[in-house]
Design an enzyme around this catalytic site. Structure first.
Site, PDB file in Angstrom:
ATOM      1  CG  ASP A  18     -12.541  25.820   1.452  1.00 22.34           C
ATOM      2  OD1 ASP A  18     -13.573  26.419   1.092  1.00 22.34           O
ATOM      3  OD2 ASP A  18     -11.590  25.582   0.684  1.00 22.34           O
ATOM      4  CG  ASP A  61     -15.030  25.885  -3.146  1.00 24.52           C
ATOM      5  OD1 ASP A  61     -15.909  25.239  -3.758  1.00 24.52           O
ATOM      6  OD2 ASP A  61     -13.883  26.064  -3.579  1.00 24.52           O
ATOM      7  NE  ARG A  74     -15.932  21.736  -7.295  1.00 25.48           N
ATOM      8  CZ  ARG A  74     -15.716  20.993  -6.214  1.00 25.48           C
ATOM      9  NH1 ARG A  74     -16.711  20.299  -5.705  1.00 25.48           N
ATOM     10  NH2 ARG A  74     -14.517  20.961  -5.661  1.00 25.48           N
ATOM     11  CE1 TYR A  75     -17.669  25.124 -10.309  1.00 28.98           C
ATOM     12  CE2 TYR A  75     -15.361  24.485 -10.158  1.00 28.98           C
ATOM     13  CZ  TYR A  75     -16.477  25.086  -9.609  1.00 28.98           C
ATOM     14  OH  TYR A  75     -16.392  25.646  -8.356  1.00 28.98           O
ATOM     15  CB  CYS A  84       3.490  22.902  -0.250  1.00 31.46           C
ATOM     16  SG  CYS A  84       1.879  22.376  -0.841  1.00 31.46           S
ATOM     17  CE  LYS A 120     -12.806  28.573  -7.063  1.00 29.28           C
ATOM     18  NZ  LYS A 120     -12.861  27.356  -7.893  1.00 29.28           N
ATOM     19  CB  CYS A 174      -3.622  23.473   3.479  1.00 33.68           C
ATOM     20  SG  CYS A 174      -3.709  22.684   1.861  1.00 33.68           S
ATOM     21  NE  ARG A 206     -14.136  26.267 -14.335  1.00 37.38           N
ATOM     22  CZ  ARG A 206     -15.435  26.452 -14.503  1.00 37.38           C
ATOM     23  NH1 ARG A 206     -16.042  26.058 -15.605  1.00 37.38           N
ATOM     24  NH2 ARG A 206     -16.156  27.007 -13.545  1.00 37.38           N
ATOM     25  NE  ARG A 252      -6.826  20.459  -3.521  1.00 34.85           N
ATOM     26  CZ  ARG A 252      -6.569  21.483  -4.322  1.00 34.85           C
ATOM     27  NH1 ARG A 252      -5.330  21.818  -4.600  1.00 34.85           N
ATOM     28  NH2 ARG A 252      -7.557  22.153  -4.861  1.00 34.85           N
ATOM     29  CB  CYS A 277      -1.165  27.340   4.141  1.00 34.45           C
ATOM     30  SG  CYS A 277      -0.204  27.826   2.703  1.00 34.45           S
TER      31      CYS A 277
HETATM   32  S1  SF4 Z   1      -2.696  26.168   0.567  1.00 35.84           S
HETATM   33 FE1  SF4 Z   1      -2.139  23.983   0.782  1.00 35.84          FE
HETATM   34  S2  SF4 Z   1      -1.593  23.352  -1.290  1.00 35.84           S
HETATM   35 FE2  SF4 Z   1      -1.495  25.596  -1.256  1.00 35.84          FE
HETATM   36  S3  SF4 Z   1       0.630  26.089  -0.714  1.00 35.84           S
HETATM   37 FE3  SF4 Z   1      -0.528  26.086   1.171  1.00 35.84          FE
HETATM   38  S4  SF4 Z   1      -0.250  24.007   1.974  1.00 35.84           S
HETATM   39 FE4  SF4 Z   1       0.305  23.940  -0.182  1.00 35.84          FE
END
Ligand code: SF4
Length: 411
Positions: A317, A354, A136-137, A149, A361, A156, A140, A158, A153
């Site tokens: 997000d 974001d 995107r940038y 994972c 960001k 998340c 990087r 993603r 979370c």
């Molecule tokens: S935010 Fe998403 S990618 Fe990061 S540790 Fe938690 S579940 Fe995994």
């Protein structure tokens, strides 16, 4: 039955209670008191014994609310349920509003999607020249190495791909990803993320880092990980010895609440810091978890005690099903206002949003420059006092404020 982690006092407006949040405590053994030290401290044992089903959860947390129970039943259709025994011990079973609980226990509200929520709120897929590589940038790239994972979370960003609950079927092709980096000479910084790169074995991670380090224009490597918080047992002396061969290498951890910073986590972070790895932290601003100036102040101060620089506070997000966890931008600005000038500058992170849809960001700050023209800058300090600074001869404002701001067309 529960671990010695119980008894945290969350009323952080009281200075004594705020001090309590900054105390380092062990997560304890809780339900796993009979497990040998060798097993408990083995990261593979922790992974193998994760809590992954509603039956498991009911057994270990009989105080599950109807919302949590219904969420856990449906979790594997959206984002898998997984909690390491170590991290589970941080949950206060007597407190429905335990900040650890809100982060990792699914809730039925995750199935409600607001009109503005998205599966890919940061537009990562549309900025991927090769699957698993987000460019995107200009200088990087984000190199996604896995969809797994240690724990998941509930907010998340993603979640479309991590845990593969929705069938995204993420299979990174390291050769193609590395080939793109090799041929794109503007890339000087590679951030390994996922999923969590530290779930790889030392050998697999070393292979990837070796290939990236061999690219002459890659100056700087970074790893984004929540493993030190979910699974501090993974930060072994062997892992640290391997990582230190790849300097300059930075690690960004992800911790949201001071209760996550246990003695185990502090020791794991100390091992990484002793390996010469600069450490930063990213917190996501979350309702019920850390949308409180006193909690966030304890968090950033405690991070410094763990040798970690608070780097970002992220506005959550617009991920589908996250409305119940999203705190307001107003709350984020209040937190920033309460930190800047009121505590050590190193403890003050950058608050960012974001930009939805892939804008990158955007830093968000309380207003400290009240006006700026060719002759002077009018400033407000952290106490609200007003000061004037005479502008230098070449000080035409970079971007004078427009007389009127048109309503933008929303992306
Ligand atoms: S935010 Fe998403 S990618 Fe990061 S540790 Fe938690 S579940 Fe995994």
């Amino acid at each position: 039955m529960h671990s010695e982690s119980a008894g945290w006092d969350e009323d952080s407006s009281d200075p004594d209670k705020s001090r309590s949040l900054k105390e380092f405590r062990s997560a304890g053994r809780g339900f796993w008191a009979d497990v040998s030290d060798q097993d408990w401290n083995d990261w593979r044992w922790q992974l193998k014994h994760r809590i992954t089903t509603v039956e498991h959860l009911n057994r270990f947390l009989p105080t599950l609310t109807p919302e949590e129970h219904a969420g856990a039943v449906l979790a594997n259709q959206k984002l898998a349920l997984a909690i390491t025994p170590y991290f589970f011990n941080l949950i206060d079973p007597a407190d429905e509003n335990c900040p650890i609980r809100w982060q990792v226990i699914p809730r039925i509200e995750e199935t409600h999607t607001a009109a503005w929520e998205m599966a890919d709120p940061c537009g990562e897929d549309s900025h991927s020249p090769v699957p698993g590589l987000v460019h995107r940038y200009p200088d990087r790239v984000l190199f996604l190495v896995t969809d797994r994972c240690a724990a998941y979370c509930r907010y998340c960003t993603r979640s479309r791909l991590v845990s593969n609950a929705t069938g995204y079927d993420f299979h990174p092709d390291f050769d193609r990803q590395i080939e793109y980096i090799e041929k794109t000479k503007t890339i000087r910084d590679v951030l390994l993320s996922g999923g969590d790169p530290l779930l790889f074995t030392d050998e697999k991670l070393e292979y990837l880092l070796t290939r990236l380090r061999a690219i002459p224009h890659v100056e700087f490597l970074r790893i984004g990980t929540r493993i030190p918080v979910f699974l501090p047992q993974r930060i072994t002396p062997g892992l640290c010895a391997m990582l230190r061969k790849f300097h300059p290498l930075f690690i960004s951890i992800h911790s949201n609440h001071p209760r996550e910073l246990t003695t185990e986590v502090r020791d794991a972070l100390g091992r990484l810091a002793d390996a010469g790895i600069p450490l930063g932290n990213q917190s996501v601003l979350l309702r019920h978890v850390n949308d409180d100036p006193a909690i966030m102040r304890a968090q950033v101060q405690k991070l410094l005690m763990c040798r970690v620089k608070p780097y970002y506070i992220y506005q959550c997000d617009l991920i589908s099903g996250s409305a119940h966890l999203r705190a307001s931008v107003r709350a984020g600005l209040q937190i920033m206002e309460s930190l800047r000038g009121h505590t050590t500058g190193y403890a003050v992170p950058q608050y960012v949003i974001d930009a939805p849809g892939g804008g990158g960001k955007v830093p968000v700050n309380p207003e400290y420059v009240l006006s700026h023209n060719r002759d002077r800058v009018v400033l407000r300090n952290f106490e609200g006092k007003i000061f004037e600074y005479p502008e230098a001869a070449d000080g035409t404002p970079l971007a004078p404020r427009p007389a009127a701001i048109e309503e933008p067309e929303l992306a």
